[in-house]
Design a protein around this motif. Sequence first.
Motif, PDB file in Angstrom:
ATOM      1  N   ALA A 148       0.830  -1.206   0.000  1.00 10.55           N
ATOM      2  CA  ALA A 148       0.000   0.000   0.000  1.00 10.55           C
ATOM      3  C   ALA A 148       0.870   1.263   0.000  1.00 10.55           C
ATOM      4  O   ALA A 148       0.609   2.214  -0.750  1.00 10.55           O
ATOM      5  CB  ALA A 148      -0.920  -0.007   1.215  1.00 10.55           C
ATOM      6  N   ASP A 149       1.935   1.226   0.812  1.00 14.12           N
ATOM      7  CA  ASP A 149       2.831   2.392   0.888  1.00 14.12           C
ATOM      8  C   ASP A 149       3.426   2.696  -0.479  1.00 14.12           C
ATOM      9  O   ASP A 149       3.514   3.851  -0.897  1.00 14.12           O
ATOM     10  CB  ASP A 149       3.983   2.113   1.873  1.00 14.12           C
ATOM     11  N   CYS A 150       3.854   1.621  -1.172  1.00  8.54           N
ATOM     12  CA  CYS A 150       4.499   1.831  -2.470  1.00  8.54           C
ATOM     13  C   CYS A 150       3.500   2.320  -3.517  1.00  8.54           C
ATOM     14  O   CYS A 150       3.868   3.074  -4.418  1.00  8.54           O
ATOM     15  CB  CYS A 150       5.207   0.565  -2.938  1.00  8.54           C
ATOM     16  N   ASN A 151       2.253   1.892  -3.406  1.00  6.21           N
ATOM     17  CA  ASN A 151       1.240   2.415  -4.319  1.00  6.21           C
ATOM     18  C   ASN A 151       1.118   3.917  -4.161  1.00  6.21           C
ATOM     19  O   ASN A 151       0.973   4.660  -5.134  1.00  6.21           O
ATOM     20  CB  ASN A 151      -0.108   1.739  -4.071  1.00  6.21           C
ATOM     21  N   ASN A 152       1.225   4.346  -2.919  1.00  7.85           N
ATOM     22  CA  ASN A 152       1.227   5.766  -2.608  1.00  7.85           C
ATOM     23  C   ASN A 152       2.462   6.456  -3.183  1.00  7.85           C
ATOM     24  O   ASN A 152       2.383   7.517  -3.809  1.00  7.85           O
ATOM     25  CB  ASN A 152       1.254   5.916  -1.080  1.00  7.85           C
ATOM     26  N   ARG A 153       3.622   5.796  -2.938  1.00  7.16           N
ATOM     27  CA  ARG A 153       4.898   6.362  -3.409  1.00  7.16           C
ATOM     28  C   ARG A 153       4.916   6.475  -4.927  1.00  7.16           C
ATOM     29  O   ARG A 153       5.506   7.417  -5.477  1.00  7.16           O
ATOM     30  CB  ARG A 153       6.063   5.463  -2.964  1.00  7.16           C
ATOM     31  N   LEU A 154       4.310   5.504  -5.590  1.00  9.42           N
ATOM     32  CA  LEU A 154       4.285   5.474  -7.048  1.00  9.42           C
ATOM     33  C   LEU A 154       3.764   6.802  -7.601  1.00  9.42           C
ATOM     34  O   LEU A 154       4.280   7.333  -8.582  1.00  9.42           O
ATOM     35  CB  LEU A 154       3.375   4.326  -7.495  1.00  9.42           C
ATOM     36  N   GLU A 155       2.746   7.332  -6.935  1.00 13.35           N
ATOM     37  CA  GLU A 155       2.175   8.600  -7.388  1.00 13.35           C
ATOM     38  C   GLU A 155       3.004   9.798  -6.950  1.00 13.35           C
ATOM     39  O   GLU A 155       3.264  10.702  -7.716  1.00 13.35           O
ATOM     40  CB  GLU A 155       0.741   8.758  -6.845  1.00 13.35           C
ATOM     41  N   LYS A 156       3.447   9.749  -5.668  1.00  6.95           N
ATOM     42  CA  LYS A 156       4.040  10.968  -5.094  1.00  6.95           C
ATOM     43  C   LYS A 156       5.556  11.052  -5.226  1.00  6.95           C
ATOM     44  O   LYS A 156       6.120  12.127  -5.399  1.00  6.95           O
ATOM     45  CB  LYS A 156       3.685  11.054  -3.610  1.00  6.95           C
ATOM     46  N   ASN A 157       6.233   9.920  -5.047  1.00  8.50           N
ATOM     47  CA  ASN A 157       7.686   9.941  -5.006  1.00  8.50           C
ATOM     48  C   ASN A 157       8.189   8.557  -5.383  1.00  8.50           C
ATOM     49  O   ASN A 157       8.648   7.778  -4.554  1.00  8.50           O
ATOM     50  CB  ASN A 157       8.131  10.321  -3.580  1.00  8.50           C
ATOM     51  N   CYS A 158       8.123   8.315  -6.672  1.00  2.08           N
ATOM     52  CA  CYS A 158       8.283   6.964  -7.205  1.00  2.08           C
ATOM     53  C   CYS A 158       9.639   6.324  -6.872  1.00  2.08           C
ATOM     54  O   CYS A 158       9.736   5.115  -6.616  1.00  2.08           O
ATOM     55  CB  CYS A 158       8.044   7.108  -8.694  1.00  2.08           C
ATOM     56  N   LEU A 159      10.713   7.158  -6.816  1.00  2.00           N
ATOM     57  CA  LEU A 159      12.048   6.617  -6.532  1.00  2.00           C
ATOM     58  C   LEU A 159      12.091   5.837  -5.220  1.00  2.00           C
ATOM     59  O   LEU A 159      12.843   4.884  -5.060  1.00  2.00           O
ATOM     60  CB  LEU A 159      13.062   7.759  -6.424  1.00  2.00           C
ATOM     61  N   ARG A 160      11.241   6.244  -4.284  1.00  2.00           N
ATOM     62  CA  ARG A 160      11.304   5.646  -2.956  1.00  2.00           C
ATOM     63  C   ARG A 160      10.791   4.210  -2.926  1.00  2.00           C
ATOM     64  O   ARG A 160      11.025   3.487  -1.967  1.00  2.00           O
ATOM     65  CB  ARG A 160      10.580   6.529  -1.935  1.00  2.00           C
ATOM     66  N   VAL A 161      10.121   3.782  -4.000  1.00  2.00           N
ATOM     67  CA  VAL A 161       9.719   2.370  -4.094  1.00  2.00           C
ATOM     68  C   VAL A 161      10.984   1.498  -4.054  1.00  2.00           C
ATOM     69  O   VAL A 161      10.989   0.402  -3.497  1.00  2.00           O
ATOM     70  CB  VAL A 161       8.915   2.109  -5.395  1.00  2.00           C
TER      71      VAL A 161
END
Length: 435
Positions: free
Chosen positions: A191-204
Amino acid sequence: MYKSIRGMEDILPGGIRAWQSLERIARIELESNGYSEIRTPILEETAVFSRSIGDTTDIVTKEMYTFVDKKGRGLSLRPEGTAPIVRAYVEHSLHRISNQSRLYYIGPMFRSERPQKGRSRQFHQIGAEIIGSSEPQMDAEIIARLSDLLKLFGLEAFQIKLNSLGCKDDKDKFSGKLKNYLKGKKNKLCADCNNRLEKNCLRVLDCKNEECVKIVKDSPDIADNLCGRCGEHFGKVKMMLESYFGVQFVESKKMVRGLDYYTGTVFEVTHPDLGGQDALGGGGRYDNLVKEFGGPNVGAVGFAIGIERVFIALGDKKDLFGSPGLVYIATLGGDAKIKGRKLAEELRLRWNGFPPPDGRLYNLNVVTLLDWTDASLRSQMRSADRNGARVVIILGDDEIKQNKAAIKDMENKEPQFLIDIGSVVDEVGKRMGLC
Ligand code: AMP
Protein backbone atom coordinates in the motif's frame (compact mmCIF):
# COMPACT_ATOMS: atom_id res chain seq x y z
CA MET A 1 7.14 7.84 39.44
CA TYR A 2 8.11 9.76 36.32
CA LYS A 3 9.95 7.99 33.54
CA SER A 4 11.76 9.28 30.48
CA ILE A 5 9.68 9.35 27.31
CA ARG A 6 9.67 6.05 25.41
CA GLY A 7 12.47 6.00 22.86
CA MET A 8 14.36 8.81 24.62
CA GLU A 9 17.03 7.59 26.97
CA ASP A 10 19.14 9.04 29.77
CA ILE A 11 22.87 8.63 29.35
CA LEU A 12 24.08 8.01 32.89
CA PRO A 13 27.49 8.73 34.44
CA GLY A 14 28.44 5.03 34.14
CA GLY A 15 28.11 5.17 30.37
CA ILE A 16 29.12 8.72 29.55
CA ARG A 17 32.87 8.13 29.13
CA ALA A 18 32.40 6.18 25.92
CA TRP A 19 30.30 9.05 24.53
CA GLN A 20 32.87 11.63 25.52
CA SER A 21 35.71 9.61 23.99
CA LEU A 22 33.87 9.03 20.76
CA GLU A 23 32.96 12.70 20.50
CA ARG A 24 36.54 13.70 21.29
CA ILE A 25 37.92 11.42 18.57
CA ALA A 26 35.43 12.91 16.12
CA ARG A 27 36.28 16.48 17.08
CA ILE A 28 40.04 15.99 16.82
CA GLU A 29 39.80 14.08 13.53
CA LEU A 30 37.43 16.57 11.92
CA GLU A 31 39.03 19.73 13.31
CA SER A 32 42.48 18.54 12.27
CA ASN A 33 41.15 18.05 8.74
CA GLY A 34 39.91 21.64 8.54
CA TYR A 35 36.27 21.21 9.64
CA SER A 36 34.75 23.70 12.11
CA GLU A 37 31.94 22.91 14.47
CA ILE A 38 28.55 24.50 13.95
CA ARG A 39 25.76 24.35 16.56
CA THR A 40 22.27 25.09 15.34
CA PRO A 41 19.14 25.16 17.53
CA ILE A 42 17.21 21.97 18.15
CA LEU A 43 13.99 23.66 17.02
CA GLU A 44 13.45 25.08 13.54
CA GLU A 45 10.51 26.32 11.53
CA THR A 46 8.83 23.20 10.15
CA ALA A 47 9.28 24.44 6.57
CA VAL A 48 13.08 24.15 6.94
CA PHE A 49 12.56 20.39 6.92
CA SER A 50 9.43 19.91 4.85
CA ARG A 51 10.83 21.94 1.91
CA SER A 52 14.20 20.21 1.90
CA ILE A 53 13.69 16.63 3.06
CA GLY A 54 10.44 16.60 1.09
CA ASP A 55 6.83 16.76 2.23
CA THR A 56 6.00 13.28 0.96
CA THR A 57 8.86 11.54 2.80
CA ASP A 58 8.29 9.36 5.87
CA ILE A 59 10.42 11.67 7.99
CA VAL A 60 8.23 14.68 7.27
CA THR A 61 4.82 13.00 7.04
CA LYS A 62 5.11 10.58 9.95
CA GLU A 63 8.19 11.10 12.07
CA MET A 64 8.67 14.76 12.94
CA TYR A 65 7.80 16.16 16.35
CA THR A 66 5.85 19.15 15.13
CA PHE A 67 3.78 21.62 17.12
CA VAL A 68 2.30 25.07 16.85
CA ASP A 69 3.71 27.54 19.37
CA LYS A 70 1.78 30.26 21.20
CA LYS A 71 2.28 32.65 18.29
CA GLY A 72 0.86 30.15 15.82
CA ARG A 73 4.19 29.24 14.21
CA GLY A 74 4.74 25.66 13.04
CA LEU A 75 7.92 24.40 14.67
CA SER A 76 9.67 21.03 14.59
CA LEU A 77 12.37 19.28 16.57
CA ARG A 78 15.16 18.64 14.09
CA PRO A 79 15.04 15.13 12.58
CA GLU A 80 18.44 15.60 10.92
CA GLY A 81 21.30 18.10 10.76
CA THR A 82 21.81 19.12 7.14
CA ALA A 83 18.76 21.32 6.55
CA PRO A 84 19.40 23.50 9.66
CA ILE A 85 23.04 23.90 8.64
CA VAL A 86 22.09 25.05 5.16
CA ARG A 87 19.57 27.44 6.75
CA ALA A 88 22.35 28.86 8.95
CA TYR A 89 24.85 28.95 6.06
CA VAL A 90 22.46 31.08 4.02
CA GLU A 91 21.21 33.21 6.93
CA HIS A 92 24.76 34.18 7.95
CA SER A 93 26.18 34.36 4.39
CA LEU A 94 28.95 31.93 5.28
CA HIS A 95 29.92 31.79 1.59
CA ARG A 96 31.44 35.27 2.08
CA ILE A 97 33.89 33.92 4.65
CA SER A 98 35.22 31.02 2.62
CA ASN A 99 34.63 29.54 -0.82
CA GLN A 100 34.33 26.13 0.82
CA SER A 101 32.82 25.73 4.27
CA ARG A 102 33.84 22.53 6.00
CA LEU A 103 31.43 22.14 8.90
CA TYR A 104 30.64 19.45 11.43
CA TYR A 105 28.06 18.88 14.16
CA ILE A 106 27.42 16.53 17.05
CA GLY A 107 24.05 16.41 18.73
CA PRO A 108 20.61 14.92 19.26
CA MET A 109 18.04 14.38 16.50
CA PHE A 110 14.37 13.50 16.95
CA ARG A 111 12.16 11.15 14.96
CA SER A 112 8.95 9.67 16.19
CA GLU A 113 9.58 6.12 14.94
CA ARG A 114 8.57 2.87 16.62
CA PRO A 115 11.44 2.24 19.05
CA GLN A 116 13.42 -0.98 18.61
CA LYS A 117 17.06 -2.04 18.77
CA GLY A 118 19.06 0.63 16.96
CA ARG A 119 16.05 2.88 16.53
CA SER A 120 15.06 5.48 19.07
CA ARG A 121 13.11 8.72 19.11
CA GLN A 122 15.97 10.80 20.38
CA PHE A 123 19.24 9.64 18.87
CA HIS A 124 22.57 11.33 18.25
CA GLN A 125 24.51 12.03 15.12
CA ILE A 126 27.98 13.15 14.18
CA GLY A 127 27.86 14.75 10.78
CA ALA A 128 30.01 16.76 8.40
CA GLU A 129 29.31 18.88 5.35
CA ILE A 130 31.40 20.54 2.66
CA ILE A 131 29.37 23.44 1.27
CA GLY A 132 30.56 25.52 -1.69
CA SER A 133 31.70 23.07 -4.35
CA SER A 134 30.26 20.58 -6.84
CA GLU A 135 33.62 18.96 -7.56
CA PRO A 136 33.81 15.15 -7.28
CA GLN A 137 36.89 15.51 -5.03
CA MET A 138 34.55 16.70 -2.28
CA ASP A 139 32.33 13.61 -2.52
CA ALA A 140 35.43 11.42 -2.26
CA GLU A 141 36.82 13.45 0.65
CA ILE A 142 33.55 13.27 2.61
CA ILE A 143 33.25 9.51 2.11
CA ALA A 144 36.91 9.02 3.08
CA ARG A 145 36.37 11.14 6.21
CA LEU A 146 33.39 9.00 7.15
CA SER A 147 35.37 5.82 6.60
CA ASP A 148 38.39 7.12 8.57
CA LEU A 149 36.19 8.16 11.47
CA LEU A 150 34.55 4.75 11.71
CA LYS A 151 38.00 3.14 11.69
CA LEU A 152 39.19 5.49 14.43
CA PHE A 153 36.16 4.45 16.50
CA GLY A 154 37.49 0.88 16.22
CA LEU A 155 35.08 -0.44 13.58
CA GLU A 156 36.30 -2.70 10.80
CA ALA A 157 33.60 -4.81 9.21
CA PHE A 158 31.55 -1.98 7.76
CA GLN A 159 30.63 -1.73 4.11
CA ILE A 160 30.27 1.46 2.10
CA LYS A 161 27.50 1.37 -0.50
CA LEU A 162 27.58 3.88 -3.28
CA ASN A 163 25.16 5.05 -5.94
CA SER A 164 24.37 8.14 -7.99
CA LEU A 165 20.94 9.69 -8.45
CA GLY A 166 22.11 12.19 -11.04
CA CYS A 167 20.97 15.80 -11.33
CA LYS A 168 17.37 16.94 -10.95
CA ASP A 169 16.71 16.34 -14.67
CA ASP A 170 18.12 12.81 -14.42
CA LYS A 171 16.00 12.12 -11.35
CA ASP A 172 12.83 13.39 -13.06
CA LYS A 173 13.48 11.45 -16.27
CA PHE A 174 14.30 8.27 -14.41
CA SER A 175 11.22 8.63 -12.19
CA GLY A 176 9.10 8.60 -15.34
CA LYS A 177 10.87 5.49 -16.63
CA LEU A 178 10.50 3.71 -13.30
CA LYS A 179 6.85 4.65 -13.02
CA ASN A 180 6.20 3.09 -16.43
CA TYR A 181 7.96 -0.08 -15.34
CA LEU A 182 6.04 -0.28 -12.05
CA LYS A 183 2.62 0.71 -13.38
CA GLY A 184 1.82 -2.78 -14.66
CA LYS A 185 2.85 -4.32 -11.34
CA LYS A 186 0.82 -1.99 -9.17
CA ASN A 187 -1.40 -4.63 -7.57
CA LYS A 188 1.65 -6.54 -6.32
CA LEU A 189 3.20 -3.50 -4.61
CA CYS A 190 2.45 -2.78 -0.94
CA ALA A 191 0.00 0.00 0.00
CA ASP A 192 2.83 2.39 0.89
CA CYS A 193 4.50 1.83 -2.47
CA ASN A 194 1.24 2.41 -4.32
CA ASN A 195 1.23 5.77 -2.61
CA ARG A 196 4.90 6.36 -3.41
CA LEU A 197 4.28 5.47 -7.05
CA GLU A 198 2.17 8.60 -7.39
CA LYS A 199 4.04 10.97 -5.09
CA ASN A 200 7.69 9.94 -5.01
CA CYS A 201 8.28 6.96 -7.20
CA LEU A 202 12.05 6.62 -6.53
CA ARG A 203 11.30 5.65 -2.96
CA VAL A 204 9.72 2.37 -4.09
CA LEU A 205 13.34 1.25 -4.64
CA ASP A 206 13.95 1.69 -0.89
CA CYS A 207 11.02 -0.46 0.26
CA LYS A 208 11.90 -3.42 2.48
CA ASN A 209 8.66 -5.33 1.76
CA GLU A 210 9.56 -8.75 0.26
CA GLU A 211 7.19 -8.53 -2.71
CA CYS A 212 8.29 -4.99 -3.53
CA VAL A 213 11.97 -6.01 -3.34
CA LYS A 214 11.25 -8.83 -5.84
CA ILE A 215 9.51 -6.51 -8.28
CA VAL A 216 12.19 -3.87 -8.00
CA LYS A 217 14.98 -6.39 -8.61
CA ASP A 218 14.54 -6.23 -12.38
CA SER A 219 13.66 -2.54 -12.60
CA PRO A 220 15.92 -0.13 -14.51
CA ASP A 221 18.81 1.32 -12.48
CA ILE A 222 19.24 5.02 -11.97
CA ALA A 223 23.03 4.94 -12.24
CA ASP A 224 22.66 3.48 -15.76
CA ASN A 225 20.47 6.43 -16.75
CA LEU A 226 22.68 9.40 -15.89
CA CYS A 227 23.38 12.30 -18.23
CA GLY A 228 26.93 12.67 -19.54
CA ARG A 229 28.01 15.13 -16.85
CA CYS A 230 26.59 13.16 -13.94
CA GLY A 231 27.99 9.89 -15.31
CA GLU A 232 31.44 11.49 -15.56
CA HIS A 233 31.14 12.95 -12.05
CA PHE A 234 30.21 9.56 -10.58
CA GLY A 235 33.07 7.88 -12.46
CA LYS A 236 35.53 10.38 -10.99
CA VAL A 237 34.21 9.91 -7.45
CA LYS A 238 34.79 6.16 -7.73
CA MET A 239 38.23 6.60 -9.24
CA MET A 240 39.28 9.08 -6.54
CA LEU A 241 37.98 6.93 -3.71
CA GLU A 242 40.10 4.08 -4.99
CA SER A 243 43.25 5.87 -6.04
CA TYR A 244 43.48 8.98 -3.83
CA PHE A 245 41.95 7.67 -0.65
CA GLY A 246 42.19 3.86 -0.87
CA VAL A 247 38.58 3.54 0.30
CA GLN A 248 36.73 0.36 -0.58
CA PHE A 249 33.07 0.48 -1.57
CA VAL A 250 30.43 -1.50 -3.41
CA GLU A 251 28.02 -0.06 -5.93
CA SER A 252 24.46 -0.43 -4.76
CA LYS A 253 22.26 0.32 -7.72
CA LYS A 254 18.93 0.28 -5.90
CA MET A 255 19.95 2.61 -3.07
CA VAL A 256 18.21 5.98 -3.32
CA ARG A 257 18.02 7.15 0.33
CA GLY A 258 14.84 8.61 1.73
CA LEU A 259 15.44 12.36 1.52
CA ASP A 260 14.39 14.49 -1.46
CA TYR A 261 17.28 16.95 -1.37
CA TYR A 262 19.88 14.46 -2.60
CA THR A 263 21.26 14.79 -6.12
CA GLY A 264 24.25 12.94 -7.57
CA THR A 265 26.33 10.75 -5.27
CA VAL A 266 24.57 8.99 -2.39
CA PHE A 267 26.10 6.53 0.05
CA GLU A 268 25.27 4.44 3.06
CA VAL A 269 27.46 2.49 5.48
CA THR A 270 26.17 -0.78 6.87
CA HIS A 271 27.54 -3.10 9.53
CA PRO A 272 26.74 -6.84 9.85
CA ASP A 273 26.28 -6.71 13.65
CA LEU A 274 23.45 -4.19 13.52
CA GLY A 275 20.60 -6.56 12.58
CA GLY A 276 17.47 -5.06 11.04
CA GLN A 277 18.58 -1.45 11.41
CA ASP A 278 21.89 -2.02 9.67
CA ALA A 279 22.87 1.52 8.66
CA LEU A 280 25.69 3.11 10.64
CA GLY A 281 25.52 6.26 8.61
CA GLY A 282 24.91 7.74 5.23
CA GLY A 283 24.86 10.87 3.18
CA GLY A 284 25.21 12.33 -0.25
CA ARG A 285 25.39 15.36 -2.46
CA TYR A 286 22.70 18.06 -2.38
CA ASP A 287 23.59 20.57 -5.04
CA ASN A 288 20.28 22.48 -5.17
CA LEU A 289 19.53 22.99 -1.50
CA VAL A 290 21.62 26.11 -0.78
CA LYS A 291 20.06 27.90 -3.74
CA GLU A 292 16.56 26.72 -2.81
CA PHE A 293 17.08 28.24 0.63
CA GLY A 294 17.90 31.59 -0.98
CA GLY A 295 21.69 31.28 -0.97
CA PRO A 296 24.25 31.22 -3.80
CA ASN A 297 24.18 28.49 -6.43
CA VAL A 298 26.81 26.24 -4.84
CA GLY A 299 27.05 22.49 -4.46
CA ALA A 300 27.36 20.62 -1.19
CA VAL A 301 27.93 17.12 0.15
CA GLY A 302 27.77 15.62 3.64
CA PHE A 303 27.42 12.59 5.88
CA ALA A 304 25.82 11.67 9.21
CA ILE A 305 26.76 8.82 11.54
CA GLY A 306 24.37 7.44 14.17
CA ILE A 307 26.30 7.33 17.47
CA GLU A 308 24.04 4.76 19.19
CA ARG A 309 24.54 2.40 16.25
CA VAL A 310 28.32 2.84 16.42
CA PHE A 311 28.13 1.63 20.02
CA ILE A 312 25.97 -1.35 19.06
CA ALA A 313 28.44 -2.30 16.32
CA LEU A 314 31.38 -1.89 18.72
CA GLY A 315 29.82 -4.32 21.23
CA ASP A 316 32.30 -5.08 24.05
CA LYS A 317 34.97 -2.97 22.34
CA LYS A 318 33.00 0.05 23.52
CA ASP A 319 34.42 -0.53 27.01
CA LEU A 320 37.97 0.00 25.72
CA PHE A 321 37.11 3.62 25.21
CA GLY A 322 37.88 6.30 27.63
CA SER A 323 37.94 4.97 31.15
CA PRO A 324 40.42 7.25 32.82
CA GLY A 325 42.03 5.73 35.90
CA LEU A 326 40.92 7.04 39.25
CA VAL A 327 43.69 7.96 41.63
CA TYR A 328 42.33 8.14 45.14
CA ILE A 329 44.38 10.12 47.63
CA ALA A 330 43.79 9.03 51.19
CA THR A 331 45.01 11.57 53.71
CA LEU A 332 45.62 11.41 57.44
CA GLY A 333 46.17 14.79 59.05
CA GLY A 334 46.33 18.42 57.93
CA ASP A 335 49.81 18.43 56.34
CA ALA A 336 48.80 15.37 54.32
CA LYS A 337 45.78 17.22 52.91
CA ILE A 338 47.95 20.16 51.80
CA LYS A 339 50.53 17.82 50.25
CA GLY A 340 47.75 15.69 48.73
CA ARG A 341 46.16 18.63 46.98
CA LYS A 342 49.51 19.58 45.39
CA LEU A 343 50.14 16.00 44.36
CA ALA A 344 46.68 15.73 42.78
CA GLU A 345 47.38 18.86 40.74
CA GLU A 346 50.79 17.53 39.62
CA LEU A 347 49.18 14.23 38.58
CA ARG A 348 46.50 15.96 36.52
CA LEU A 349 48.98 18.34 34.90
CA ARG A 350 51.40 15.62 33.98
CA TRP A 351 48.97 12.97 32.72
CA ASN A 352 46.09 15.02 31.41
CA GLY A 353 48.25 17.34 29.34
CA PHE A 354 48.52 21.05 29.59
CA PRO A 355 45.48 23.12 30.42
CA PRO A 356 44.72 26.32 28.55
CA PRO A 357 46.17 28.86 27.75
CA ASP A 358 48.97 26.61 26.41
CA GLY A 359 46.40 25.42 23.94
CA ARG A 360 47.74 21.87 24.07
CA LEU A 361 45.27 19.03 24.28
CA TYR A 362 43.73 18.43 27.63
CA ASN A 363 43.23 14.68 27.89
CA LEU A 364 41.40 12.86 30.60
CA ASN A 365 43.68 9.99 31.54
CA VAL A 366 43.65 10.52 35.26
CA VAL A 367 40.90 11.51 37.67
CA THR A 368 41.99 12.48 41.15
CA LEU A 369 39.80 12.25 44.19
CA LEU A 370 41.12 13.51 47.50
CA ASP A 371 39.42 12.59 50.72
CA TRP A 372 38.92 15.81 52.71
CA THR A 373 37.18 14.13 55.59
CA ASP A 374 38.88 13.02 58.78
CA ALA A 375 37.67 9.46 58.22
CA SER A 376 39.88 6.57 59.28
CA LEU A 377 42.28 5.04 56.76
CA ARG A 378 40.14 1.91 56.67
CA SER A 379 37.06 3.84 55.77
CA GLN A 380 38.97 5.87 53.13
CA MET A 381 40.27 2.63 51.59
CA ARG A 382 36.72 1.28 51.47
CA SER A 383 35.58 4.44 49.76
CA ALA A 384 38.47 4.18 47.24
CA ASP A 385 37.38 0.63 46.45
CA ARG A 386 33.70 1.59 46.05
CA ASN A 387 34.63 4.42 43.70
CA GLY A 388 36.64 2.03 41.52
CA ALA A 389 40.07 3.54 42.23
CA ARG A 390 42.93 2.19 40.11
CA VAL A 391 45.65 3.44 42.45
CA VAL A 392 45.49 4.75 46.01
CA ILE A 393 48.12 7.12 47.36
CA ILE A 394 48.22 7.10 51.14
CA LEU A 395 49.59 10.20 52.81
CA GLY A 396 50.00 10.32 56.57
CA ASP A 397 51.79 13.07 58.46
CA ASP A 398 54.48 10.54 59.51
CA GLU A 399 55.20 9.52 55.90
CA ILE A 400 55.32 13.15 54.85
CA LYS A 401 57.92 13.93 57.48
CA GLN A 402 60.13 11.30 55.77
CA ASN A 403 59.14 12.68 52.38
CA LYS A 404 57.43 9.40 51.50
CA ALA A 405 54.01 8.20 50.37
CA ALA A 406 52.47 4.72 50.34
CA ILE A 407 51.10 3.38 47.05
CA LYS A 408 48.44 0.70 46.78
CA ASP A 409 47.78 -0.74 43.33
CA MET A 410 44.14 -1.79 43.44
CA GLU A 411 44.36 -3.91 40.29
CA ASN A 412 47.12 -6.36 41.14
CA LYS A 413 46.30 -6.46 44.86
CA GLU A 414 50.00 -6.49 45.85
CA PRO A 415 50.71 -5.12 49.33
CA GLN A 416 51.18 -1.38 49.55
CA PHE A 417 54.71 0.00 49.46
CA LEU A 418 56.52 3.23 50.33
CA ILE A 419 58.21 5.50 47.77
CA ASP A 420 59.66 9.01 47.68
CA ILE A 421 56.98 11.64 47.17
CA GLY A 422 59.00 12.97 44.21
CA SER A 423 58.51 9.64 42.37
CA VAL A 424 54.76 9.32 42.93
CA VAL A 425 53.65 11.00 39.68
CA ASP A 426 55.86 8.71 37.55
CA GLU A 427 54.93 5.62 39.52
CA VAL A 428 51.20 6.28 39.06
CA GLY A 429 51.73 6.89 35.33
CA LYS A 430 53.60 3.60 35.00
CA ARG A 431 50.90 1.66 36.82
CA MET A 432 48.18 3.17 34.64
CA GLY A 433 50.05 2.44 31.41
CA LEU A 434 50.61 6.12 30.63
CA CYS A 435 54.39 5.87 30.19
P1 AMP B 1 19.57 9.08 7.93
O1 AMP B 1 19.62 10.56 7.82
O2 AMP B 1 18.19 8.56 8.16
O3 AMP B 1 20.29 8.35 6.86
O4 AMP B 1 20.35 8.77 9.28
C1 AMP B 1 21.74 8.73 9.36
C2 AMP B 1 22.13 7.76 10.44
O5 AMP B 1 21.54 8.16 11.69
C3 AMP B 1 21.60 6.35 10.22
O6 AMP B 1 22.47 5.62 9.39
C4 AMP B 1 21.58 5.82 11.63
O7 AMP B 1 22.86 5.40 12.05
C5 AMP B 1 21.18 7.02 12.45
N1 AMP B 1 19.72 7.01 12.71
C6 AMP B 1 18.73 7.45 11.91
N2 AMP B 1 17.53 7.31 12.50
C7 AMP B 1 17.75 6.77 13.72
C8 AMP B 1 16.93 6.38 14.83
N3 AMP B 1 15.62 6.55 14.80
N4 AMP B 1 17.53 5.86 15.92
C9 AMP B 1 18.87 5.69 15.96
N5 AMP B 1 19.69 6.05 14.96
C10 AMP B 1 19.16 6.57 13.86
